[in-house]
Design an enzyme around this catalytic site. Sequence first.
Site, PDB file in Angstrom:
ATOM      1  N   ARG A  34       4.464   6.619  13.828  1.00  0.00           N
ATOM      2  CA  ARG A  34       4.584   7.188  12.481  1.00  0.00           C
ATOM      3  C   ARG A  34       4.097   8.627  12.449  1.00  0.00           C
ATOM      4  NH1 ARG A  34       0.913   4.680   8.038  1.00  0.00           N
ATOM      5  NH2 ARG A  34      -0.262   6.631   8.076  1.00  0.00           N
ATOM      6  N   ASP A  72       0.524   5.108   1.582  1.00  0.00           N
ATOM      7  CA  ASP A  72      -0.260   5.675   2.679  1.00  0.00           C
ATOM      8  C   ASP A  72      -1.255   6.725   2.210  1.00  0.00           C
ATOM      9  OD1 ASP A  72       0.923   4.134   4.673  1.00  0.00           O
ATOM     10  OD2 ASP A  72       2.532   5.588   5.014  1.00  0.00           O
ATOM     11  N   HIS A 126       0.822  -1.202   0.000  1.00  0.00           N
ATOM     12  CA  HIS A 126       0.000   0.000   0.000  1.00  0.00           C
ATOM     13  C   HIS A 126       0.861   1.259   0.000  1.00  0.00           C
ATOM     14  CE1 HIS A 126       0.989  -0.577   4.256  1.00  0.00           C
ATOM     15  NE2 HIS A 126       0.713   0.704   4.447  1.00  0.00           N
ATOM     16  N   HIS A 168       4.650   0.110   0.354  1.00  0.00           N
ATOM     17  CA  HIS A 168       5.350  -0.712   1.350  1.00  0.00           C
ATOM     18  C   HIS A 168       4.419  -1.777   1.916  1.00  0.00           C
ATOM     19  CE1 HIS A 168       3.693   2.866   3.365  1.00  0.00           C
ATOM     20  NE2 HIS A 168       3.536   2.111   4.445  1.00  0.00           N
TER      21      HIS A 168
END
Length: 277
Positions: free
Chosen positions: A268, A99, A97, A253
């Site tokens: 994150r 983000d 995916h 990723h």
Amino acid sequence: MSLTITPLSPALGAQISGVDLSRDISAEQRDAIEQALLQHQVLFFRDQPINPEQQARFAARFGDLHIHPIYPNVPETPQVLILDTAVTDVRDNAVWHTDVTFLPTPALGAVLSAKQLPAYGGDTLWASGIAAFEALSAPLREMLDGLTATHDFTKSFPLERFGTTAEDLARWEATRRNNPPLSHPVVRTHPVSGRKALFVNEGFTTRINELSELESEALLKLLFTHATRPEFSIRWRWQENDVAFWDNRVTQHFAVDDYRPNRRVMHRATILGDAPF
């Protein structure tokens, strides 16, 4: 202090040393890191024991920060979300995916900090959309350039997994209302480098708009498989206090979910970008 940049693979990835991310980096360091990011697409920093405030400060040197509508965050620093397998179902990360492509202006990049790791397992892979696009045949590149695809929040955040309590359901419904399905180019042009990259991902992309349903399904299956071939990707074996910084505009990723029932905790900070073109 000068940076040392060590490339890790031909397609993408470099390890950076010679900088302390717990301190406010200089303008020269910031510019050098940005140039390394443009060239290598994902950067790794070992032994960086940063707290959420320091992480957000570093990420904010590269743009405004996003507050995720679903994942929990650090209360004192809401721009830093928490990926904790003891608290949240993070299986949506165990798929290739890019983000928050459900946003009109998806993330420029993200800064991920490893806080607690299993004894083994829990690696993350990144793949280069630039390398994947450039490896396609010329006729296919020409066909894809100009097509658009739909991206949908609910594909990675389905109701049955993220609406299990009344509070979760209300948050999920609000996020769905605020983020209806939208379209982005199938091939994105990097706003700084001008290089073209595939910009579809299995996590959020549901169909190619200009094609029939059957054609879209077949082509997306091909592109999802092609984009994540080993020669376009890199695998990072985390150590505690590692930090990764990736260019979300041209990469995707996959967080390998191979460590259950052990716990994995990551923080994150997500940097907002601009509308893809």
